[in-house]
Motif scaffolding. Structure first.
Motif, PDB file in Angstrom:
ATOM      1  N   THR A  15       0.843  -1.252  -0.089  1.00 35.88           N
ATOM      2  CA  THR A  15      -0.121  -0.077  -0.117  1.00 35.88           C
ATOM      3  C   THR A  15       0.866   1.213   0.046  1.00 35.88           C
ATOM      4  N   ALA A  16       1.943   1.030   0.701  1.00 31.82           N
ATOM      5  CA  ALA A  16       2.839   2.241   0.747  1.00 31.82           C
ATOM      6  C   ALA A  16       3.517   2.768  -0.445  1.00 31.82           C
ATOM      7  N   ALA A  17       3.862   1.398  -1.089  1.00 27.95           N
ATOM      8  CA  ALA A  17       4.457   1.489  -2.407  1.00 27.95           C
ATOM      9  C   ALA A  17       3.907   2.127  -3.468  1.00 27.95           C
ATOM     10  N   TRP A  18       2.483   1.719  -3.449  1.00 27.84           N
ATOM     11  CA  TRP A  18       1.693   2.208  -4.537  1.00 27.84           C
ATOM     12  C   TRP A  18       1.064   3.494  -4.406  1.00 27.84           C
ATOM     13  N   TYR A  19       0.808   4.113  -3.112  1.00 29.92           N
ATOM     14  CA  TYR A  19       0.057   5.016  -2.927  1.00 29.92           C
ATOM     15  C   TYR A  19       0.828   6.402  -2.009  1.00 29.92           C
ATOM     16  N   TRP A  20       1.702   6.074  -1.677  1.00 28.36           N
ATOM     17  CA  TRP A  20       2.559   7.153  -0.694  1.00 28.36           C
ATOM     18  C   TRP A  20       2.785   8.392  -1.495  1.00 28.36           C
ATOM     19  N   HIS A  21       3.055   8.299  -2.597  1.00 29.71           N
ATOM     20  CA  HIS A  21       3.198   9.741  -3.634  1.00 29.71           C
ATOM     21  C   HIS A  21       2.186  10.484  -3.542  1.00 29.71           C
ATOM     22  N   LEU A  22       0.982   9.828  -3.543  1.00 27.87           N
ATOM     23  CA  LEU A  22      -0.312  11.060  -3.902  1.00 27.87           C
ATOM     24  C   LEU A  22      -0.460  11.867  -2.860  1.00 27.87           C
ATOM     25  N   LYS A  23       0.007  11.571  -1.746  1.00 28.22           N
ATOM     26  CA  LYS A  23      -0.099  13.009  -0.576  1.00 28.22           C
ATOM     27  C   LYS A  23       1.203  13.722  -0.447  1.00 28.22           C
ATOM     28  N   ILE A  75      -8.546  -3.927   4.413  1.00 23.24           N
ATOM     29  CA  ILE A  75      -8.298  -3.399   5.498  1.00 23.24           C
ATOM     30  C   ILE A  75      -7.352  -2.310   5.374  1.00 23.24           C
ATOM     31  N   VAL A  76      -6.140  -2.845   5.183  1.00 21.63           N
ATOM     32  CA  VAL A  76      -5.139  -1.863   5.163  1.00 21.63           C
ATOM     33  C   VAL A  76      -5.061  -0.793   4.476  1.00 21.63           C
ATOM     34  N   PHE A  77      -5.829  -0.857   3.234  1.00 22.84           N
ATOM     35  CA  PHE A  77      -6.096   0.397   2.345  1.00 22.84           C
ATOM     36  C   PHE A  77      -7.053   1.450   3.144  1.00 22.84           C
ATOM     37  N   GLY A  78      -7.903   0.616   3.507  1.00 24.86           N
ATOM     38  CA  GLY A  78      -8.999   1.586   4.451  1.00 24.86           C
ATOM     39  C   GLY A  78      -8.242   2.700   5.623  1.00 24.86           C
ATOM     40  N   GLY A  79      -7.529   1.981   6.260  1.00 27.06           N
ATOM     41  CA  GLY A  79      -6.833   2.701   7.115  1.00 27.06           C
ATOM     42  C   GLY A  79      -5.728   3.695   6.685  1.00 27.06           C
ATOM     43  N   PHE A  80      -5.152   3.404   5.540  1.00 25.84           N
ATOM     44  CA  PHE A  80      -4.306   4.419   4.750  1.00 25.84           C
ATOM     45  C   PHE A  80      -4.896   5.416   4.266  1.00 25.84           C
ATOM     46  N   VAL A  84      -3.581   8.659   5.961  1.00 26.49           N
ATOM     47  CA  VAL A  84      -2.725   9.154   5.256  1.00 26.49           C
ATOM     48  C   VAL A  84      -3.318  10.142   4.293  1.00 26.49           C
ATOM     49  N   LEU A  85      -4.293   9.709   3.266  1.00 19.51           N
ATOM     50  CA  LEU A  85      -4.710  10.399   2.136  1.00 19.51           C
ATOM     51  C   LEU A  85      -5.700  11.410   2.719  1.00 19.51           C
ATOM     52  N   GLY A  86      -6.434  11.100   3.808  1.00 23.31           N
ATOM     53  CA  GLY A  86      -7.454  12.118   4.441  1.00 23.31           C
ATOM     54  C   GLY A  86      -8.592  12.026   3.900  1.00 23.31           C
ATOM     55  N   GLU A  87      -8.886  10.933   3.301  1.00 21.26           N
ATOM     56  CA  GLU A  87     -10.165  10.632   2.589  1.00 21.26           C
ATOM     57  C   GLU A  87     -11.087   9.976   3.591  1.00 21.26           C
TER      58      GLU A  87
END
Length: 111
Positions: A15-23, A75-80, A84-87
């Motif tokens: 999840t971090a690898a795929w989405y960290w850069h969006l924020k 579950i992991v992405f929901g928390g992220f 992290v993304l504030g959605e």
């Protein structure tokens, strides 16, 4: 239990690898983002491969491993997504998770 714990670790890194850069990372050059993401994904594979080998060796089917991984991913992405993304979390996310959990139940029923 080791399979589930390894899959959780794997999903946190993926999840971090795929989405960290969006924020806040949209200004970074795409090649740099790809390099960093691949570096993070390498760690993810160090958890995912043993998780699948251990699970398979202990009688899990390929389908059971995959559906468990998908449930953990949600579950992991929901928390992220929230932290992290504030959605916001919406009822549709919970409904989708419920569908995946039903699939988990179907694949593990009678096992």
């Amino acid at each position: 239990m080791p399979t589930i714990l390894l899959l959780i670790c794997s999903n946190i890194f993926m999840t971090a690898a795929w989405y960290w850069h969006l924020k806040g990372g949209m200004s970074k050059p795409i090649l740099l983002v790809i390099f960093i993401s691949w570096s993070i994904a390498l760690v993810e594979y160090c958890f995912a491969v043993p998780a699948n080998r251990i699970g398979y060796a202990n009688g899990w089917t390929g389908a059971q491993l995959k559906i468990a991984q998908e449930a953990i991913t949600l579950i992991v992405f929901g928390g992220f997504m929230v932290t992290v993304l504030g959605e916001p979390l919406h009822w549709r996310h919970l409904a989708a998770f419920g569908c995946i959990m039903a699939a988990v139940g179907f694949l593990f029923a009678g096992k």
